[in-house]
Every structure is written in C-alpha cells, then in structure tokens.
Design a protein around this motif. Structure first.
Motif, PDB file in Angstrom:
ATOM      1  N   PHE A   1       0.826  -1.205   0.000  1.00 14.81           N
ATOM      2  CA  PHE A   1       0.000   0.000   0.000  1.00 14.81           C
ATOM      3  C   PHE A   1       0.862   1.258   0.000  1.00 14.81           C
ATOM      4  O   PHE A   1       0.600   2.206  -0.734  1.00 14.81           O
ATOM      5  CB  PHE A   1      -0.919   0.004   1.219  1.00 14.81           C
ATOM      6  N   VAL A   2       1.899   1.282   0.849  1.00 14.16           N
ATOM      7  CA  VAL A   2       2.777   2.452   0.925  1.00 14.16           C
ATOM      8  C   VAL A   2       3.462   2.680  -0.423  1.00 14.16           C
ATOM      9  O   VAL A   2       3.531   3.808  -0.928  1.00 14.16           O
ATOM     10  CB  VAL A   2       3.819   2.272   2.046  1.00 14.16           C
ATOM     11  N   VAL A   3       3.957   1.593  -1.024  1.00 15.82           N
ATOM     12  CA  VAL A   3       4.621   1.704  -2.323  1.00 15.82           C
ATOM     13  C   VAL A   3       3.642   2.189  -3.386  1.00 15.82           C
ATOM     14  O   VAL A   3       3.965   3.030  -4.226  1.00 15.82           O
ATOM     15  CB  VAL A   3       5.231   0.346  -2.724  1.00 15.82           C
ATOM     16  N   ARG A   4       2.421   1.665  -3.337  1.00 16.48           N
ATOM     17  CA  ARG A   4       1.401   2.070  -4.318  1.00 16.48           C
ATOM     18  C   ARG A   4       1.041   3.538  -4.158  1.00 16.48           C
ATOM     19  O   ARG A   4       0.833   4.251  -5.151  1.00 16.48           O
ATOM     20  CB  ARG A   4       0.156   1.193  -4.151  1.00 16.48           C
ATOM     21  N   LEU A   5       0.958   4.001  -2.905  1.00 16.69           N
ATOM     22  CA  LEU A   5       0.658   5.405  -2.651  1.00 16.69           C
ATOM     23  C   LEU A   5       1.730   6.302  -3.266  1.00 16.69           C
ATOM     24  O   LEU A   5       1.426   7.287  -3.946  1.00 16.69           O
ATOM     25  CB  LEU A   5       0.567   5.655  -1.151  1.00 16.69           C
ATOM     26  N   ILE A   6       2.992   5.945  -3.046  1.00 19.95           N
ATOM     27  CA  ILE A   6       4.100   6.736  -3.593  1.00 19.95           C
ATOM     28  C   ILE A   6       4.072   6.711  -5.119  1.00 19.95           C
ATOM     29  O   ILE A   6       4.297   7.727  -5.777  1.00 19.95           O
ATOM     30  CB  ILE A   6       5.443   6.209  -3.063  1.00 19.95           C
ATOM     31  N   ALA A   7       3.777   5.535  -5.688  1.00 12.28           N
ATOM     32  CA  ALA A   7       3.797   5.401  -7.148  1.00 12.28           C
ATOM     33  C   ALA A   7       2.593   6.075  -7.799  1.00 12.28           C
ATOM     34  O   ALA A   7       2.676   6.485  -8.967  1.00 12.28           O
ATOM     35  CB  ALA A   7       3.814   3.918  -7.520  1.00 12.28           C
TER      36      ALA A   7
ATOM     37  N   THR B   1       1.703 -10.285  -5.999  1.00 15.75           N
ATOM     38  CA  THR B   1       0.610  -9.319  -6.101  1.00 15.75           C
ATOM     39  C   THR B   1       1.115  -7.906  -5.826  1.00 15.75           C
ATOM     40  O   THR B   1       0.746  -6.952  -6.525  1.00 15.75           O
ATOM     41  CB  THR B   1      -0.521  -9.678  -5.114  1.00 15.75           C
ATOM     42  N   VAL B   2       1.952  -7.766  -4.816  1.00 18.02           N
ATOM     43  CA  VAL B   2       2.499  -6.450  -4.477  1.00 18.02           C
ATOM     44  C   VAL B   2       3.347  -5.922  -5.624  1.00 18.02           C
ATOM     45  O   VAL B   2       3.236  -4.756  -6.018  1.00 18.02           O
ATOM     46  CB  VAL B   2       3.312  -6.523  -3.173  1.00 18.02           C
ATOM     47  N   ARG B   3       4.200  -6.774  -6.177  1.00 21.71           N
ATOM     48  CA  ARG B   3       5.047  -6.319  -7.288  1.00 21.71           C
ATOM     49  C   ARG B   3       4.210  -5.879  -8.478  1.00 21.71           C
ATOM     50  O   ARG B   3       4.473  -4.834  -9.095  1.00 21.71           O
ATOM     51  CB  ARG B   3       6.005  -7.436  -7.710  1.00 21.71           C
ATOM     52  N   ALA B   4       3.200  -6.687  -8.834  1.00 20.01           N
ATOM     53  CA  ALA B   4       2.403  -6.385 -10.022  1.00 20.01           C
ATOM     54  C   ALA B   4       1.511  -5.170  -9.815  1.00 20.01           C
ATOM     55  O   ALA B   4       1.486  -4.253 -10.648  1.00 20.01           O
ATOM     56  CB  ALA B   4       1.558  -7.603 -10.403  1.00 20.01           C
TER      57      ALA B   4
END
Length: 518
Positions: A35-41, A166-169
């Motif tokens: 979630f944190v990575v997705r927010l940043i991206a 799932t996190v990577r994709a």
C-alpha cells in the motif's frame, strides 16, 4: 460498527489458530508495505494526469474505465476469491491437478474476454458517455483479457501464500508504468490526446508479465490437460454468485463515476476521479487481505471450526479499520492541501475526498464479512449486494440532481456521489456483518472505542496545521497526524494478538487443507 453477535457455540472444534494468525499477519504486512509503495507510485500519475492532461481529459478517461474494469472483473470468473476453494476441493495434494485446474480457469477467462472485447469494439458507445479523447481510446478493450488473466494468475500464487507477486504487479509495476508512460505519451505529438488510454494499456500488460513469470515457475505448463466442456460449464455456473458479488463490490466504486458521466460535465468527473484515486488506496489495502484470508477460511470450513473463522474475521477486521482510519485522517484532515496538489480546480473535490475516505472506513466490515459469505451464503450475499448497489444508484442520482437543482457547483455534485457511496457502504457493512454473525454463531465486531481515543487527538493536531502554509501542512502536518494516531492506537487499542501484524515471524509453509463443498 458492527454489533456483537452471540457467543461461539460450545461445540465448536478447538484448534490452534497461531499458524493461521501468522499467515494472516505475514500477508497483511506484505500488503501494508505494498500500500505504501502504491501510494508513492500513484502520486506521479495523478500529477501528470491533472497538470498535463487536465480535468476534462481525465474525466473522459475515467468514464471509459468503468465498463472496462467491470467487464474484465466478470471475465475473471471470481477467481480472486473462488480459486482457493476450487483448488482445495478439486486437487487436494495433487500439484499437477492444481495446475490443470488453474489452466481451466485461464482458458475460460480468455474465451469470455475475447467475446466481451469484440462486443465493445463493435459497440463502443457505452464506454464513452462523454466522448473520446482520441480514436485510439477504443483500444482500451485490449486490456480486458490481460486484466482477467492477471487476476487468476495472482489468485493462484496467493493460494500458495505468495503475496509478494501481487504487491510487485499491483503496487510497483502497474502504477509506475502508467505514470512513466503517461508522461512519455504526452510529449509525443501523435499520442498526446490518447496518452492516458495508452498508458493504462501499457500498465495492465506490464502487470500481466510480472504475474506470469512467477506463475510459470511455480505451476509450470499443464501436463495431460484435456479441457472438457461439461467441466468448464460447471466452473462457470458455480462461479456466478462470486462473479456477481465481485462485480457489485467493484461496481460500488465505479457506479458513481458512471452516473456522474451521464449527469455531470466531464470536468466534474475528472475532479471526482482525482479524489477517488487518493481515497481508493485504503480500499486496495482492504481487499488485498482477501487472497491470504481465503485459504485460511477454507481450511477452517473443512473442519467446521466456525469459532476460528469468527476470530479471524474479528482480527483482520480490526487491523483493517485501524489502519484505514489512520489513512483517512492523514489524507482527510489536510484534504484541501492534498487536492490542491493537482491544481486549483481540484480543490473543489475536498468534500468528496473526505466522504470517500469515510466510506472506505465504513466499508471495512462489509468486505471482510463477504470473504466468508461467498463460501457459506453466496446467494444471500449476492442478493444483498444487488440491493446495496441499487440503493447507491438511487441515492447518487438523487444527490446529483438536488445539487444541480439548487445551482451548486461541480464540487457539490462530486460530493453528492461520494455521500451516496458512504451511505450505501455503511448499510452494507451493517447488514452483512449481522448475517455473518448469525451464521457463525459468534461475534465478528471490529469496533473498539480506542479508535475514537486515537482519532480525537490526531484531528486536533491536524486541524492546528491547517492554519499554516500548505507546504508546512503537508510536510509536517501529515507526519504529526500519523504519529499521534499511531502512538495512541498502539498503546490503547492493540492487544498482543493485534501487534502480530507488525512483528516479523515465519508463517506456516504448509499447503491449504482440502475443503468440502459449502
């Protein structure tokens, strides 16, 4: 948010749930990081889409995605939640049989996707209620098979407790691809108008390739695979209730955009979409628990341990609402400054952002409850989902028309759609949690007063920062709100079992147990 149910029945089988708790915690930690990575991206894409393309182009793009995402989700046959049970029942410990069953699902998904894409290619008008940004937008239909196949590949990996794929994709490859591609296509004259659509297509196929490689390493190619029409038809028919529930659950997050596209100008849709992209991040966190929760639930269903399932729902439900409430405060209290990042026109969406964030908090128990209901009461769950989305549709239209009748601006129309979503999801959580509590014979409530104790000082701190310049509000106010909330909820709200979510420990490596048909 959910009332307490009856006490667990005395006859419930006793079991050591520490392994299940470790598996859930490990998946939860991985998805929280995702979630944190997705927010940043996601931030670069929103900056590019709002600043370079503008609200009108963004609104047309958002309206087109509604039908694409719903159709692709239907074509995935509900395998995000249904695959775990299908593999448990049909394969047991036979790895080769597991592989063949996954390929049955992939074949069906590709077949349905091809038909759906062809129909939309021939009749594209429903995708574009506000028109196209470019003739190239029609090729958004090419993402339907890729999206459906990726869902099944990720569900298959989750069945073997691989959540990292799932996190990577979903949290790394897809958001960064769409951000970079949107910027590149904008500066190419031939693709500028179609930049958002082409970037989305590129991101979906990048996610597919990211999921495909570990799947092939884990499952390989099928051996002795002979698809049978009768078996494929049975898979389709049994998947219908889960497909309906999945489509409606996702549809509640897309119906508002679709209705706005019909009743409001594209600028209003663009403003709402920008707010929704921020508010939907907590929703991704919530639903990301589902792949790891499904194998644990199916295992306990096999042995009839309803008390353990209720305990897991309570545990995961509290984890989700605690984290989501923190996210809502962090993004909602400085909401005007957050929306201002995309440009002055988007500040009108501040109220919509606040209501959408509240809606995701309200929805937490509905999604966790549904993770069990799709196995033990799938038809009743589907009927409730249909009623909820009908309620949302009526409220959305009513609120938008009221705003237009009184001459209110685009921000109020967007807020009306968000308010309708909040009411619908709150009703969904209440009704579905009551049903599940009755079926399990145990309380599944995730509400604790410590949430209020943690939120109150965080709101006070955040409100104080709203009197300061926006850059201070964002750079210092957001960490201050998060810090105060996290400190209080950790000390007053989290028990030792709750704290497992944040402590690294090995989850069990055992395969999911077979589960009987429910």
């Amino acid at each position: 948010m959910t009332p307490a149910g009856a006490a667990p029945p005395a006859s419930a089988p006793a079991a050591d749930d520490s392994g299940d708790l470790a598996a859930l915690a490990k998946g939860g930690r991985t998805n929280t990081l995702g979630f944190v990575v997705r927010l940043i991206a996601r931030i670069p894409f929103l900056v590019i889409a709002t600043r370079l393309y503008g609200a009108e182009a963004l609104g047309r793009f958002a309206s087109a995605l509604v039908l694409i995402e719903i159709v692709a989700l239907i074509c995935s046959l509900g395998e995000k939640r249904g695959l775990a049970q299908r593999l448990s029942v049909g394969a047991g410990e036979d790895r080769a049989r597991e592989t063949n069953l996954v390929y049955d699902g992939l074949l069906l998904a590709l077949g349905y996707s091809a038909v759906a894409a062809a129909v939309l290619l021939a009749f594209p008008d429903p995708m574009f209620p506000n028109g196209m940004n470019s003739p190239l937008d029609i090729w958004l239909v090419a993402t339907i098979p890729a999206f459906a196949v990726t869902e099944i590949l990720l569900a298959a990996q989750a069945y073997r407790f691989d959540i990292a794929t799932t996190v990577r994709a979903r949290a790394v490859v897809e958001p960064w691809t769409i951000s970079i591609a949107a910027g590149v296509f904008f500066f190419i004259p031939a693709t500028r108008e179609a930049g958002l659509a082409l970037a989305f297509i590129a991101s979906i196929y990048a996610g597919l390739l990211t999921a495909l490689w570990p799947f092939l390493r884990s499952y390989g190619l099928p051996k002795g695979w002979h698809p049978q029409a009768r078996a494929l038809a049975k898979i389709s028919s049994r998947a219908f209730p889960i497909i309906g529930a999945d489509a409606i659950e996702r549809g509640t997050r897309l119906l508002d955009i679709f209705i706005l596209g019909l009743f409001a100008p594209p600028q209003a849709v663009g403003i709402y979409y920008a707010a929704q992209q921020i508010a939907s991040l907590p929703q991704k966190l919530k639903t990301s628990f589902e792949p790891i929760l499904s194998p644990v639930i199916t295992k306990n269903l096999r042995i009839g341990n309803m008390g353990a399932i209720a305990a897991q729902v309570r545990q995961v439900g509290f984890w989700i609402i605690a984290v989501q409430l923190g996210i809502a405060l962090v993004l909602g209290v400085p909401g005007e400054a957050v929306m201002g990042l995309w440009g002055p026109d988007y500040v009108a969406g501040t109220a919509a952002l606040a209501l959408l964030l509240a809606a995701e908090v309200a929805a937490s128990m509905a999604v966790v409850s549904e993770s069990v209901l799709v196995y033990i009461a799938r038809k009743r769950n589907l009927a409730l989902s249909v009623a909820i989305i009908a309620l949302q549709a009526v409220l959305t239209i009513a609120f938008i028309l009221i705003a237009q009748h009184y001459g209110l601006g685009q921000g109020f129309q967007a807020a009306g759609a968000a308010g309708a979503l909040l009411v619908a999801l709150a009703v969904s959580s209440l009704v579905k949690s009551l049903l599940l509590s009755r079926l399990l014979g145990a309380s599944i409530g995730n509400w604790r007063w410590a949430l209020v104790h943690a939120a109150a000082p965080a709101v006070v701190v955040g409100y104080a920062f709203t009197f300061m310049p926006e850059w201070i509000e964002l750079l210092l106010g957001i960490p201050a709100v998060l810090g105060v909330y996290a400190l209080v909820i950790w000390r007053r709200g989290f028990s030792e079992d709750d704290k497992v979510l944040f402590r690294k420990q090995d989850a069990p490596a055992s395969e999911p147990d077979p589960v009987s048909t429910v």
